[in-house]
Design a protein around this motif. Structure first.
Motif, short mmCIF file in Angstrom:
data_model
loop_
_atom_site.label_atom_id
_atom_site.label_comp_id
_atom_site.label_asym_id
_atom_site.label_seq_id
_atom_site.Cartn_x
_atom_site.Cartn_y
_atom_site.Cartn_z
N LEU A 88 0.83 -1.20 0.00
CA LEU A 88 0.00 0.00 0.00
C LEU A 88 0.87 1.26 0.00
CD1 LEU A 88 -2.86 1.25 0.28
CD2 LEU A 88 -2.59 1.03 2.76
N VAL A 89 1.85 1.31 0.89
CA VAL A 89 2.72 2.48 0.99
C VAL A 89 3.58 2.63 -0.26
CG1 VAL A 89 4.61 3.53 2.30
CG2 VAL A 89 2.73 2.40 3.51
N SER A 90 3.99 1.50 -0.86
CA SER A 90 4.87 1.56 -2.02
C SER A 90 4.23 2.25 -3.21
CB SER A 90 5.31 0.15 -2.42
OG SER A 90 4.22 -0.58 -2.99
N MET A 91 2.90 2.37 -3.20
CA MET A 91 2.21 3.02 -4.32
C MET A 91 2.56 4.50 -4.44
SD MET A 91 -1.48 1.12 -3.86
CE MET A 91 -2.30 2.09 -5.14
N ALA A 92 3.15 5.08 -3.40
CA ALA A 92 3.60 6.48 -3.48
C ALA A 92 4.87 6.61 -4.31
CB ALA A 92 3.84 7.04 -2.09
N PHE A 93 5.60 5.50 -4.48
CA PHE A 93 6.94 5.58 -5.06
C PHE A 93 6.99 4.96 -6.45
CE2 PHE A 93 7.32 5.64 -0.46
CZ PHE A 93 8.11 6.75 -0.26
N THR A 94 5.97 5.22 -7.27
CA THR A 94 5.98 4.75 -8.65
C THR A 94 7.00 5.54 -9.45
OG1 THR A 94 4.28 6.33 -9.34
CG2 THR A 94 3.52 4.19 -8.47
N PRO A 95 7.47 5.00 -10.59
CA PRO A 95 8.41 5.76 -11.42
C PRO A 95 7.88 7.14 -11.81
CG PRO A 95 8.38 3.47 -12.10
CD PRO A 95 7.30 3.62 -11.07
N ALA A 96 6.59 7.22 -12.14
CA ALA A 96 6.02 8.52 -12.53
C ALA A 96 6.04 9.50 -11.37
CB ALA A 96 4.58 8.33 -13.03
N SER A 97 5.70 9.02 -10.17
CA SER A 97 5.72 9.89 -8.99
C SER A 97 7.13 10.35 -8.67
CB SER A 97 5.12 9.16 -7.79
OG SER A 97 3.76 8.84 -8.00
N LEU A 98 8.09 9.43 -8.78
CA LEU A 98 9.48 9.79 -8.49
C LEU A 98 10.00 10.80 -9.50
CD1 LEU A 98 10.92 6.28 -7.55
CD2 LEU A 98 10.47 8.18 -6.01
N ASN A 99 9.65 10.64 -10.77
CA ASN A 99 10.09 11.60 -11.78
C ASN A 99 9.52 12.98 -11.51
OD1 ASN A 99 11.63 9.74 -13.20
ND2 ASN A 99 9.95 9.16 -14.57
N LYS A 100 8.23 13.04 -11.20
CA LYS A 100 7.59 14.32 -10.91
C LYS A 100 8.23 14.98 -9.69
CE LYS A 100 3.08 16.38 -9.89
NZ LYS A 100 1.64 16.09 -9.66
N ALA A 101 8.45 14.19 -8.62
CA ALA A 101 9.06 14.74 -7.41
C ALA A 101 10.49 15.18 -7.69
CB ALA A 101 9.03 13.69 -6.30
N GLY A 102 11.22 14.44 -8.52
CA GLY A 102 12.59 14.81 -8.84
C GLY A 102 12.67 16.13 -9.58
N ILE A 103 11.73 16.36 -10.49
CA ILE A 103 11.69 17.64 -11.22
C ILE A 103 11.48 18.80 -10.25
CG2 ILE A 103 10.33 19.01 -12.86
CD1 ILE A 103 9.85 16.35 -14.39
N ARG A 104 10.57 18.63 -9.31
CA ARG A 104 10.32 19.69 -8.32
C ARG A 104 11.51 19.84 -7.39
NH1 ARG A 104 10.21 23.94 -6.90
NH2 ARG A 104 8.86 24.88 -5.32
N ALA A 105 12.17 18.74 -7.05
CA ALA A 105 13.34 18.82 -6.18
C ALA A 105 14.43 19.67 -6.81
CB ALA A 105 13.87 17.43 -5.87
N ARG A 106 14.67 19.47 -8.10
CA ARG A 106 15.71 20.25 -8.77
C ARG A 106 15.32 21.72 -8.84
NH1 ARG A 106 19.89 18.56 -11.48
NH2 ARG A 106 19.01 16.47 -11.73
N ALA A 107 14.06 22.00 -9.16
CA ALA A 107 13.62 23.39 -9.21
C ALA A 107 13.76 24.06 -7.85
CB ALA A 107 12.16 23.45 -9.69
N ALA A 108 13.42 23.32 -6.79
CA ALA A 108 13.56 23.88 -5.43
C ALA A 108 15.01 24.14 -5.11
CB ALA A 108 12.94 22.92 -4.41
N ALA A 109 15.90 23.20 -5.48
CA ALA A 109 17.33 23.39 -5.21
C ALA A 109 17.86 24.63 -5.91
CB ALA A 109 18.11 22.15 -5.65
N VAL A 110 17.49 24.83 -7.18
CA VAL A 110 17.96 25.99 -7.94
C VAL A 110 17.43 27.28 -7.31
CG1 VAL A 110 17.83 27.16 -10.17
CG2 VAL A 110 18.25 24.69 -10.07
#
Length: 381
Positions: A88-110
């Motif tokens: 159930l918890v693992s459903m948060a960590f799909t490839p699509a979710s990780l990609n979306k979160a990674g894009i926001r992480a980079r924008a936040a870092a910049v």
């Protein structure tokens, strides 16, 4: 908080060096009467067994002492109950979710770096490491970024052994209850709303299960990347040549990401012994807790030669800082992405950073090895 020789007032400026001294000066497995009495495991291979030998070691009580952290669902379950909740918890960590979160992480870092660079100084833990990962995690869960300052403050107060921790636990309980109520009244397409409506093993979650799972997901990912990147930055600030090497050789960043994960672990977690058994040649009894100092798994010279040296070219790294076996950290892939973004954006674009004069890192230990202050300076130009 554990009593470690060399800590002054509960703090040190290099928690991993202190734990390494314990590893080098103590037996592989030793008993301490502190915190209710428990065994302490300091070597890689023994900690792998703690994680994978589920016939002998249970995850029902992973925190020292027993009862210091309320039960939070999947992180304190064994088979067969554990697998359906983990799925159930693992459903948060799909490839699509990780990609979306990674894009926001980079924008936040910049965004953060662009704001901080002209200032020439910052508290790295407060201003960068404590912001980017929380914004990333909130986006992963579909929650508002406006929650980030509050959750950072809550994460700092939830460290067991810190003053006010029990009050912070009660506050967290109320925060999660209010969040669940809001999603029940105003459901959306975010992950928390999905959890509120979720079923497991063909039935609705009970109120307690729902609360525990939501609390685990919302608070479980707050501190790992915050502290790991802060530990790494403290090391880089003391070794500016490493900053330049990584900046000038981007092909080393993949190895540096893995090396940060090995060298700067955060969690000290226990297992409950199910049956009389042996570990490291020592007889231990059913019902004994065994605390794994997981950061020491990567600092064990038996599996990683010259383990205290940060070497992005190192091959065959071995550690269990993200766990192993059925309780391997679900957020490990997200953590690695965030560490890589830290390297690419902060180390890759900032001037050489050093410790601010008159300051030193402040680190503490307990269930979590934590950074509490890291003041940096650099040439703004």
């Amino acid at each position: 908080m554990y009593d470690i020789p060399g800590m002054i007032g509960g703090y040190t400026d290099d928690i991993h060096a202190l734990w390494k001294d314990v590893q080098d000066s103590h037996p592989d497995l030793f008993w301490t009467p502190r915190n209710g009495g428990h065994w302490v495991s300091t070597r890689h291979d023994d900690m792998v067994r703690l994680c994978t030998d589920t016939a002998c070691f249970s995850n029902l009580e992973p925190f020292i002492p027993i009862g210091i952290v309320p039960h939070t669902g999947p992180s304190q379950m064994d088979a067969p109950d554990h697998a359906p909740f983990r799925k159930l918890v693992s459903m948060a960590f799909t490839p699509a979710s990780l990609n979306k979160a990674g894009i926001r992480a980079r924008a936040a870092a910049v965004e953060i770096i662009d704001r901080l660079r002209p200032q020439g100084r910052c508290d790295f833990m407060q201003d960068f490491a404590g912001v980017m990962p929380i914004i990333t995690f909130l986006n992963l869960l579909g929650m508002s970024e406006s929650e980030a300052p509050y959750l950072l403050d809550l994460a700092k107060r939830l460290v067991p052994g810190q003053p006010g921790m029990e009050a912070a636990q009660a506050e967290t309980h109320d925060y999660i209850a209010a969040l669940i109520h809001d999603r029940q009244v105003r459901p959306g397409d975010d992950f928390v709303s999905m959890l509120v409506r979720a079923q497991v093993m063909g039935r609705d979650l009970t109120a307690t299960e729902r609360h525990n799972v939501v609390q685990l997901v919302v608070t479980g990912g707050l501190d790992t990347v915050i502290n790991t990147t802060s530990f790494a930055m403290a090391h880089f600030a003391r070794h500016p040549a490493l900053q330049r090497e990584l900046r000038e050789n981007p092909d080393l960043l993949e190895g540096a990401t893995d090396e940060i994960s090995r060298r700067f672990g955060t969690s000290n977690l226990a297992r409950l012994t199910r049956v009389d058994t042996e570990l490291a040649g020592v007889a231990i009894r059913a019902g004994d807790q065994v605390l794994g100092i997981f950061p020491l798994s990567g600092l064990d010279e038996r599996v990683n030669p010259d383990p205290m040296r940060f070497d992005p070219r190192r091959s065959k790294r071995r550690h269990v800082n993200f766990g192993s076996g059925p309780h391997t950290c679900l957020g490990a892939r997200l953590a690695r992405r965030e560490i890589r973004i830290f390297l690419e954006e902060w180390i890759g674009t900032m001037p050489d950073c050093h410790l601010a004069p008159g300051t030193s890192p402040r680190m503490s230990t307990g269930i979590i090895n934590a950074m509490t202050g890291l003041h940096l300076e650099w040439q703004p130009g």
